[in-house]
Design a protein around this motif. Sequence first.
Motif: not given
Length: 168
Positions: A87-113
């Motif tokens: 449940e903790i990693v299930q998507p919210s179901g809300e719509p996202f814009e592609v560019q917004q998600m690209l930024e979210m993916l980038n932020d998550a990766r930067n935090k991990l690194l």
Amino acid sequence: MNTLNENLAVTRNHLVDEIKSLTNEEFNHKPGKDKWSVAEVCHHLVLLEGRTAKLIQHLVKQPEITKTELKPIQLATDRSTKYSAPEIVQPSGEPFEVQQMLEMLNDARNKLLKVLDSLENQSILAERSATHPAFGELPLSQWVELIYLHEQRHIEQIKEIKQLVSRY
């Protein structure tokens, strides 16, 4: 760690290539009632990467060593075996814009690194473990490796979703 960083980067580039040309409508289209949209798959990946970074950050500070044996995590790419996302990693179901998600993916990766780069010694990842929902007790080194293996699994899922969406 270089190979790990390369695998993380190569896999992420493949993911970005799969999603960057989608329209926001295609990105958010659910191919079925109980199926995830590409946006939801990506949101799941963001959530998982963020949780993994927090897990590592927390466990490397623990004084006790909880070493465990390596598991066959390459099985994560076998899509014939179905898993349910916790449940903790299930998507919210809300719509996202592609560019917004690209930024979210980038932020998550930067935090991990950033978390990985902050470790004085990478070997600590082999000396700490946590229970993974699919593989049981796993060393943190394999949790990190699972990020790109899991992403590869979902890239294949995204390709299938795109096929279904293109027919819609």
